[in-house]
Design a protein around this motif. Structure first.
Motif, PDB file in Angstrom:
ATOM      1  N   GLN A 144       3.117  -1.247   4.326  1.00 44.91           N
ATOM      2  CA  GLN A 144       2.885  -0.102   3.760  1.00 44.91           C
ATOM      3  C   GLN A 144       4.151   0.829   3.531  1.00 44.91           C
ATOM      4  O   GLN A 144       5.349   0.704   4.130  1.00 44.91           O
ATOM      5  CB  GLN A 144       2.262   0.935   5.354  1.00 44.91           C
ATOM      6  N   HIS A 197       4.987   4.456   3.173  1.00 40.11           N
ATOM      7  CA  HIS A 197       4.227   5.576   3.277  1.00 40.11           C
ATOM      8  C   HIS A 197       5.482   6.923   3.362  1.00 40.11           C
ATOM      9  O   HIS A 197       6.459   6.705   4.118  1.00 40.11           O
ATOM     10  CB  HIS A 197       3.592   5.740   4.772  1.00 40.11           C
ATOM     11  N   ASP A 233      -2.484   4.666  -3.404  1.00 41.40           N
ATOM     12  CA  ASP A 233      -3.177   5.642  -2.619  1.00 41.40           C
ATOM     13  C   ASP A 233      -2.261   7.011  -2.486  1.00 41.40           C
ATOM     14  O   ASP A 233      -2.643   7.500  -1.615  1.00 41.40           O
ATOM     15  CB  ASP A 233      -3.857   4.980  -1.473  1.00 41.40           C
ATOM     16  N   GLU A 234      -1.457   7.227  -3.231  1.00 43.46           N
ATOM     17  CA  GLU A 234      -0.333   8.472  -3.125  1.00 43.46           C
ATOM     18  C   GLU A 234      -1.352   9.626  -3.889  1.00 43.46           C
ATOM     19  O   GLU A 234      -2.084   9.415  -4.704  1.00 43.46           O
ATOM     20  CB  GLU A 234       0.760   8.226  -3.495  1.00 43.46           C
ATOM     21  N   THR A 283       1.164   5.191  -0.037  1.00 38.32           N
ATOM     22  CA  THR A 283       0.438   6.360   0.673  1.00 38.32           C
ATOM     23  C   THR A 283       1.371   7.722   0.927  1.00 38.32           C
ATOM     24  O   THR A 283       2.595   7.336   1.081  1.00 38.32           O
ATOM     25  CB  THR A 283      -0.517   6.236   1.813  1.00 38.32           C
ATOM     26  N   TYR A 327      -3.369  10.843   5.022  1.00 34.48           N
ATOM     27  CA  TYR A 327      -2.919   9.357   4.984  1.00 34.48           C
ATOM     28  C   TYR A 327      -2.480   8.859   6.124  1.00 34.48           C
ATOM     29  O   TYR A 327      -2.259   7.386   6.106  1.00 34.48           O
ATOM     30  CB  TYR A 327      -1.640   9.423   3.793  1.00 34.48           C
ATOM     31  N   LEU A 348       0.920  -1.178   0.008  1.00 37.31           N
ATOM     32  CA  LEU A 348       0.056  -0.073  -0.004  1.00 37.31           C
ATOM     33  C   LEU A 348       0.783   1.331   0.120  1.00 37.31           C
ATOM     34  O   LEU A 348       1.654   1.270   0.856  1.00 37.31           O
ATOM     35  CB  LEU A 348      -1.050   0.121   1.327  1.00 37.31           C
ATOM     36  N   LYS A 407      -4.083   5.197   5.904  1.00 33.39           N
ATOM     37  CA  LYS A 407      -3.349   3.860   5.671  1.00 33.39           C
ATOM     38  C   LYS A 407      -3.658   2.987   6.592  1.00 33.39           C
ATOM     39  O   LYS A 407      -3.805   1.378   6.324  1.00 33.39           O
ATOM     40  CB  LYS A 407      -1.711   4.111   5.620  1.00 33.39           C
ATOM     41  N   LYS A 441      -5.752  -0.816   5.810  1.00 30.70           N
ATOM     42  CA  LYS A 441      -4.767  -1.943   6.226  1.00 30.70           C
ATOM     43  C   LYS A 441      -5.802  -2.931   6.821  1.00 30.70           C
ATOM     44  O   LYS A 441      -5.944  -3.939   6.658  1.00 30.70           O
ATOM     45  CB  LYS A 441      -3.690  -1.684   7.111  1.00 30.70           C
TER      46      LYS A 441
END
Length: 289
Positions: A70, A72, A100-101, A42, A49, A40, A53, A57
């Motif tokens: 993650q 991130h 998902d950024e 982010t 975020y 994921l 996140k 999750k």
């Protein structure tokens, strides 16, 4: 008992034990499949975020046999220093990547191609909300020439979007009732949310849901924006499965069970573990069921 009789008894008991073991395995007592490994991504502008996140999750892992790692970045600019940038091997060992950024100003074609390389090579992808407005090369309103840097990210997504209006509720309708992603899901209306426009929908994409949002124009008259909000795409030479939704600006939407159900189904569909009735394939439901 003679030696021959004893040996015969041993063979019979061993054979029976093997039969019981084989029967148990065939009845679902075999080892649970390994969880899907998901990365994921982010970070970037304009969204919470740090909390989203964790919401994603927890929500996805509760719904499917998935383990999410993650990637991130705490940076809140439109050019976040994501660890994946410039590293075409960032997805090695994963079954799927969720983008998902919010990285609108990451526009170096070499960096964008590196982000896309795993997907061109066949790795499924999920794209949420501002993922649609990331990796912009050139004006996002301009028509795309296939294969040009301007179109790199849009061709992967299967839909070109350039902006959104004010936050107002969006009435979501599932328009494709045949795809397992939507089987059994009911239409719903979000809280105040950003509604992304549709500049162009590519031939490789197929909508699964639309959203209608009524906004007030400058002269106070109402206007209804009707755009695709969820779709699937088959990308690149390997027809990589890609699922995207533009919904998901606010935390209350991201943690809505209806949203998490939709995203989880997208994950399972993209990886080939969603049955025709919309339920997880055996071993890929909650807790490996």
């Amino acid at each position: 008992m003679t030696k021959h009789a004893s040996f015969r008894s041993f063979l019979l008991s061993s054979t029976a034990g093997l039969a019981v073991f084989a029967s148990a395995a065939s009845n679902g007592l075999a080892a649970t499949p390994k969880p899907l490994r998901v990365l994921l991504i982010t970070g970037g502008c304009c969204h919470d975020y740090a909390n989203q996140k964790e919401i994603l999750k927890q929500g996805i892992e509760e719904r499917a046999n998935v383990v999410i790692d993650q990637g991130h970045a705490d940076d809140t600019s439109t050019h976040p220093p994501l660890a994946i940038l410039g590293n075409a091997d960032y997805a090695t060992g994963y079954d799927l990547v969720i983008h998902d950024e919010c990285a609108a100003d990451v526009s170096d074609p070499a960096k964008v191609e590196a982000v896309l390389k795993p997907h061109r090579d066949g790795l499924p992808g999920i794209n949420l909300h501002c993922g649609m407005h990331s990796y912009r090369i050139g004006n996002p309103n301009d028509p795309v020439t296939p294969g040009s840097p301007h179109g790199f990210w849009f061709e992967y997504l299967g839909l070109q979007s350039s902006g959104h209006g004010p936050q107002m509720p969006i009435a979501i309708t599932f328009t494709d009732q045949q795809t397992p992603i939507t089987k059994g899901l009911t239409d719903w209306t979000t809280i105040n949310e950003e509604h992304y426009n549709n500049v162009h929908i590519f031939d490789t994409a197929r909508e699964v849901a639309r959203g209608k949002q009524v906004i007030k124009q400058k002269d106070s008259s109402p206007k209804t924006n009707d755009f695709v909000v969820a779709w699937v795409n088959h990308y690149g030479p390997k027809n990589t499965r890609v699922f995207s939704t533009t919904i998901g600006h606010n935390n209350a939407t991201v943690e809505d069970p209806r949203y998490l159900d939709l995203v989880t189904r997208g994950v399972l569909w993209a990886t080939g573990h969603l049955k025709d009735d919309g339920t997880p394939a055996k071993g890929f439901g909650p807790g490996g069921k």
